[in-house]
Scaffold this active site. Structure first.
Site, PDB file in Angstrom:
ATOM      1  N   TYR A   1      -6.044 -70.627  24.617  1.00  0.00           N
ATOM      2  CA  TYR A   1      -6.807 -69.503  24.059  1.00  0.00           C
ATOM      3  C   TYR A   1      -6.274 -68.168  24.586  1.00  0.00           C
ATOM      4  O   TYR A   1      -6.246 -67.175  23.850  1.00  0.00           O
ATOM      5  CB  TYR A   1      -8.314 -69.673  24.326  1.00  0.00           C
ATOM      6  CG  TYR A   1      -8.929 -70.603  23.302  1.00  0.00           C
ATOM      7  CD1 TYR A   1      -9.309 -70.130  22.052  1.00  0.00           C
ATOM      8  CD2 TYR A   1      -9.050 -71.960  23.552  1.00  0.00           C
ATOM      9  CE1 TYR A   1      -9.828 -70.988  21.088  1.00  0.00           C
ATOM     10  CE2 TYR A   1      -9.561 -72.824  22.590  1.00  0.00           C
ATOM     11  CZ  TYR A   1      -9.955 -72.334  21.363  1.00  0.00           C
ATOM     12  OH  TYR A   1     -10.443 -73.170  20.392  1.00  0.00           O
TER      13      TYR A   1
ATOM     14  N   GLN B   1     -14.111 -67.802   8.693  1.00  0.00           N
ATOM     15  CA  GLN B   1     -13.901 -68.898   9.648  1.00  0.00           C
ATOM     16  C   GLN B   1     -13.008 -68.418  10.787  1.00  0.00           C
ATOM     17  O   GLN B   1     -12.777 -69.142  11.748  1.00  0.00           O
ATOM     18  CB  GLN B   1     -13.212 -70.076   8.947  1.00  0.00           C
ATOM     19  CG  GLN B   1     -14.016 -70.663   7.814  1.00  0.00           C
ATOM     20  CD  GLN B   1     -13.138 -71.578   6.957  1.00  0.00           C
ATOM     21  OE1 GLN B   1     -12.961 -72.746   7.250  1.00  0.00           O
ATOM     22  NE2 GLN B   1     -12.586 -71.030   5.890  1.00  0.00           N
ATOM     23  N   ASN B   2     -12.479 -67.205  10.654  1.00  0.00           N
ATOM     24  CA  ASN B   2     -11.509 -66.722  11.642  1.00  0.00           C
ATOM     25  C   ASN B   2     -12.209 -66.206  12.896  1.00  0.00           C
ATOM     26  O   ASN B   2     -13.287 -65.628  12.825  1.00  0.00           O
ATOM     27  CB  ASN B   2     -10.651 -65.606  11.036  1.00  0.00           C
ATOM     28  CG  ASN B   2      -9.870 -66.097   9.829  1.00  0.00           C
ATOM     29  OD1 ASN B   2      -9.730 -67.309   9.655  1.00  0.00           O
ATOM     30  ND2 ASN B   2      -9.368 -65.196   9.018  1.00  0.00           N
TER      31      ASN B   2
ATOM     32  N   HIS C   1     -17.149 -69.332  13.003  1.00  0.00           N
ATOM     33  CA  HIS C   1     -16.554 -70.130  14.081  1.00  0.00           C
ATOM     34  C   HIS C   1     -16.479 -69.369  15.401  1.00  0.00           C
ATOM     35  O   HIS C   1     -15.744 -69.783  16.300  1.00  0.00           O
ATOM     36  CB  HIS C   1     -15.167 -70.640  13.648  1.00  0.00           C
ATOM     37  CG  HIS C   1     -15.226 -71.661  12.545  1.00  0.00           C
ATOM     38  ND1 HIS C   1     -14.117 -72.110  11.859  1.00  0.00           N
ATOM     39  CD2 HIS C   1     -16.287 -72.332  12.000  1.00  0.00           C
ATOM     40  CE1 HIS C   1     -14.486 -73.005  10.941  1.00  0.00           C
ATOM     41  NE2 HIS C   1     -15.797 -73.145  11.004  1.00  0.00           N
TER      42      HIS C   1
ATOM     43  N   CYS D   1     -21.169 -68.853  28.774  1.00  0.00           N
ATOM     44  CA  CYS D   1     -21.286 -69.640  30.008  1.00  0.00           C
ATOM     45  C   CYS D   1     -21.526 -71.115  29.658  1.00  0.00           C
ATOM     46  O   CYS D   1     -22.334 -71.426  28.788  1.00  0.00           O
ATOM     47  CB  CYS D   1     -22.418 -69.092  30.870  1.00  0.00           C
ATOM     48  SG  CYS D   1     -22.630 -70.060  32.372  1.00  0.00           S
TER      49      CYS D   1
ATOM     50  N   CYS E   1     -25.460 -71.487  31.658  1.00  0.00           N
ATOM     51  CA  CYS E   1     -26.659 -70.751  31.214  1.00  0.00           C
ATOM     52  C   CYS E   1     -26.518 -70.219  29.783  1.00  0.00           C
ATOM     53  O   CYS E   1     -27.443 -69.608  29.256  1.00  0.00           O
ATOM     54  CB  CYS E   1     -26.995 -69.614  32.181  1.00  0.00           C
ATOM     55  SG  CYS E   1     -25.851 -68.229  32.147  1.00  0.00           S
TER      56      CYS E   1
ATOM     57  N   CYS F   1     -24.574 -66.854  36.829  1.00  0.00           N
ATOM     58  CA  CYS F   1     -24.824 -68.123  37.534  1.00  0.00           C
ATOM     59  C   CYS F   1     -23.580 -68.701  38.216  1.00  0.00           C
ATOM     60  O   CYS F   1     -23.677 -69.714  38.902  1.00  0.00           O
ATOM     61  CB  CYS F   1     -25.430 -69.143  36.569  1.00  0.00           C
ATOM     62  SG  CYS F   1     -24.274 -69.777  35.367  1.00  0.00           S
TER      63      CYS F   1
ATOM     64  N   SER G   1      -7.637 -73.385   3.630  1.00  0.00           N
ATOM     65  CA  SER G   1      -7.241 -74.682   3.073  1.00  0.00           C
ATOM     66  C   SER G   1      -8.474 -75.452   2.611  1.00  0.00           C
ATOM     67  O   SER G   1      -8.349 -76.468   1.952  1.00  0.00           O
ATOM     68  CB  SER G   1      -6.470 -75.488   4.120  1.00  0.00           C
ATOM     69  OG  SER G   1      -7.289 -75.678   5.257  1.00  0.00           O
TER      70      SER G   1
HETATM   71  P1  OAD Z   1      -5.621 -73.334   7.492  1.00  0.00           P
HETATM   72  O1  OAD Z   1      -4.450 -73.095   8.366  1.00  0.00           O
HETATM   73  O2  OAD Z   1      -6.118 -74.711   7.352  1.00  0.00           O
HETATM   74  O3  OAD Z   1      -5.291 -72.834   6.020  1.00  0.00           O
HETATM   75  C1  OAD Z   1      -4.710 -71.593   5.767  1.00  0.00           C
HETATM   76  C2  OAD Z   1      -4.662 -71.401   4.271  1.00  0.00           C
HETATM   77  O4  OAD Z   1      -4.160 -70.098   4.024  1.00  0.00           O
HETATM   78  C3  OAD Z   1      -3.759 -72.374   3.513  1.00  0.00           C
HETATM   79  O5  OAD Z   1      -4.434 -72.857   2.379  1.00  0.00           O
HETATM   80  C4  OAD Z   1      -2.530 -71.536   3.130  1.00  0.00           C
HETATM   81  O6  OAD Z   1      -1.979 -71.934   1.886  1.00  0.00           O
HETATM   82  C5  OAD Z   1      -3.157 -70.153   3.004  1.00  0.00           C
HETATM   83  N1  OAD Z   1      -2.246 -69.048   3.302  1.00  0.00           N
HETATM   84  C6  OAD Z   1      -1.238 -68.973   4.204  1.00  0.00           C
HETATM   85  N2  OAD Z   1      -0.689 -67.762   4.226  1.00  0.00           N
HETATM   86  C7  OAD Z   1      -1.365 -67.016   3.300  1.00  0.00           C
HETATM   87  C8  OAD Z   1      -1.294 -65.670   2.868  1.00  0.00           C
HETATM   88  N3  OAD Z   1      -0.406 -64.815   3.387  1.00  0.00           N
HETATM   89  N4  OAD Z   1      -2.157 -65.257   1.917  1.00  0.00           N
HETATM   90  C9  OAD Z   1      -3.080 -66.121   1.379  1.00  0.00           C
HETATM   91  N5  OAD Z   1      -3.199 -67.406   1.753  1.00  0.00           N
HETATM   92  C10 OAD Z   1      -2.364 -67.848   2.702  1.00  0.00           C
HETATM   93  O7  OAD Z   1      -6.776 -72.326   7.979  1.00  0.00           O
HETATM   94  P2  OAD Z   1      -8.334 -72.369   7.658  1.00  0.00           P
HETATM   95  O8  OAD Z   1      -8.607 -72.852   6.279  1.00  0.00           O
HETATM   96  O9  OAD Z   1      -8.886 -71.064   8.048  1.00  0.00           O
HETATM   97  O10 OAD Z   1     -11.487 -74.273  12.801  1.00  0.00           O
HETATM   98  O11 OAD Z   1      -8.820 -73.463   8.682  1.00  0.00           O
HETATM   99  C11 OAD Z   1     -10.180 -73.743   8.781  1.00  0.00           C
HETATM  100  C12 OAD Z   1     -10.525 -74.102  10.190  1.00  0.00           C
HETATM  101  O12 OAD Z   1      -9.673 -75.158  10.641  1.00  0.00           O
HETATM  102  C13 OAD Z   1     -10.303 -72.994  11.201  1.00  0.00           C
HETATM  103  O13 OAD Z   1     -11.361 -72.070  11.259  1.00  0.00           O
HETATM  104  C14 OAD Z   1     -10.189 -73.769  12.472  1.00  0.00           C
HETATM  105  C15 OAD Z   1      -9.249 -74.852  11.993  1.00  0.00           C
HETATM  106  O14 OAD Z   1      -9.203 -75.992  12.731  1.00  0.00           O
HETATM  107  C16 OAD Z   1     -11.846 -74.428  14.073  1.00  0.00           C
HETATM  108  O15 OAD Z   1     -11.116 -74.161  15.011  1.00  0.00           O
HETATM  109  C17 OAD Z   1     -13.241 -74.934  14.226  1.00  0.00           C
END
Ligand code: OAD
Length: 281
Positions: free
Chosen positions: A86, A120-121, A148, A156, A159, A183, A222
Site C-alpha cells: 500500500y 470503486q477507486n 472501497h 485502527c 478501536c 489505543c 471490468s
Molecule cells: P479492473 O482493473 O478490473 O478493470 C479496469 C477496467 O478499465 C477494464 O475493463 C479495462 O478495459 C478498463 N480500462 C483500462 N484503461 C482504460 C482507459 N484508459 N479508459 C477506460 N477504460 C479503461 O478495475 P476495476 O473494475 O476498478 O477491489 O476493479 C474492481 C475492483 O477489483 C477494485 O476496486 C479492486 C479490485 O480488486 C478491491 O480492492 C476490493
C-alpha cells in the site's frame, strides 16, 4: 480510413467509424436530458492519470494474487508486506493528478443537482477533481461515494477510529508501521479487502441512487467485483439507460443501451460536457 474526417468544417474524432459518432451523440443526449445520473467508475478512469489497473496487461493482479495482499488474513499474517504494497501504491498515486475524465465528471456532478459519482477507486482522484471546482455549496455534490475506501485514510485494527493520512508510511519493519494515537494498536489502510463487507450506509446510498437513476454512466470498470458491478443492473432493471465507456467489452456491455469504446479521457468529456447545468456560466 485514417486521418481526421470533417463534416461541415467541424473536425470529427480521427479514425472513428460513423456508428461510434452516432453512439456518442445519443449518449450525450441521454445525459443532457436525464433528471438523475449515477456515474460508476473503476480503475480505468484513473489509468490515463498513471494509476495501474488491477486486471489486464500490466495490471496489479497480474503481478500479485489478491489473497496475498488484499485480505484481512494477509494482513494478520504479514502486516509489513501488506503495508509495503500500500505504501508503494500511495507513492505512485501521490504523483498522479486528475485527468480530463475526472474533471468532466466532477463538473457534471457539481452542476447537476441529481448526479453522483460512485467509485470503486481508492486513489482519491475524483475528490481531487472536485477540489478544483469553484467553492460553492454545490461542490459537495462532486465529492464521490468511495465504495472501497481510501488509500489516504487509516483505520485502527482495534478501536476502529479512522483518520486521513497522506504522509508516507515506513514499512521497513513491523516496528515502524503506524499505530493508533488513541489505543496504540496497529493501523491498517482504510480500504475494503476481499471477504470484507462494504460500508452499509455507502452501499445503501449507492443502490438507492442506482434505482432512481435515468442514466447509469459506467466508466473504466471490468465489472467483475460485486456488489459494485450490480449497480448498473439495478438502473437497467428500474428502466434507466446504462452507458458504458471502456476500452473493452465487459459483462456490462450486454445490458448497456450504448457502449463507447475508447479511453476515458477521450470519450467522457464528450459525453458529459455539453450538459446545461444550474452552475454553468
Ligand atoms: P479492473 O482493473 O478490473 O478493470 C479496469 C477496467 O478499465 C477494464 O475493463 C479495462 O478495459 C478498463 N480500462 C483500462 N484503461 C482504460 C482507459 N484508459 N479508459 C477506460 N477504460 C479503461 O478495475 P476495476 O473494475 O476498478 O477491489 O476493479 C474492481 C475492483 O477489483 C477494485 O476496486 C479492486 C479490485 O480488486 C478491491 O480492492 C476490493
Amino acid at each position: 480510413m485514417g486521418g481526421t474526417r470533417r463534416e461541415g468544417g467541424r473536425p470529427l474524432t480521427p479514425d472513428r467509424p460513423p456508428a461510434t459518432d452516432q453512439a456518442l451523440f445519443r449518449a450525450r443526449a441521454h445525459v443532457r436530458d436525464a433528471e438523475s445520473i449515477l456515474v460508476l467508475t473503476g480503475a480505468g478512469v484513473s489509468a490515463d492519470s498513471g494509476v495501474p489497473t488491477f486486471r489486464g496487461p500490466g495490471g496489479l493482479w497480474k503481478q500479485r494474487r489478491p489473497e496475498e495482499l488484499a485480505t484481512p488474513e494477509a494482513f494478520s499474517r504479514d502486516p509489513r508486506l501488506v503495508w509495503e504494497w500500500y505504501a508503494w501504491r500511495q507513492e505512485r498515486i501521490r504523483a498522479c493528478v486528475p485527468n480530463a475524465a475526472h474533471l468532466a465528471l466532477a463538473r457534471l456532478a457539481w452542476g447537476h443537482g441529481r448526479a453522483r459519482i460512485v467509485t470503486q477507486n481508492i486513489d482519491g482522484l475524483h475528490a481531487d477533481a472536485a477540489a478544483t471546482l469553484p467553492v460553492s455549496g454545490a461542490r459537495g455534490n462532486a465529492m464521490p461515494l468511495e465504495l472501497h475506501g481510501s488509500i489516504f485514510r487509516v483505520r485502527c485494527t482495534s478501536c476502529a477510529s479512522r483518520t486521513a493520512r497522506r504522509e508516507p508510511i515506513d514499512a521497513t519493519s513491523v516496528e515502524s508501521l503506524p499505530t493508533c494515537p488513541s489505543c496504540g494498536e496497529l493501523l491498517r489502510p482504510d480500504v475494503v479487502w476481499f471477504g470484507e463487507p462494504l460500508e452499509p450506509a455507502a452501499l445503501t446510498e449507492a443502490f438507492e441512487l442506482a434505482a432512481a437513476a435515468d442514466v447509469c454512466l459506467v466508466v473504466g470498470t471490468s465489472a467483475v467485483v460485486h456488489p459494485a458491478a450490480r449497480l448498473a443492473t439495478t438502473t437497467r432493471a428500474a428502466g434507466g439507460h446504462v452507458i458504458e465507456v471502456n476500452r473493452e467489452e465487459t459483462p456490462i456491455t450486454s445490458i448497456a443501451s450504448i457502449s463507447l469504446r475508447g479511453s476515458a479521457v477521450e470519450v467522457v468529456p464528450g459525453v458529459v460536457s455539453e450538459r446545461r447545468t444550474a452552475n454553468s456560466e
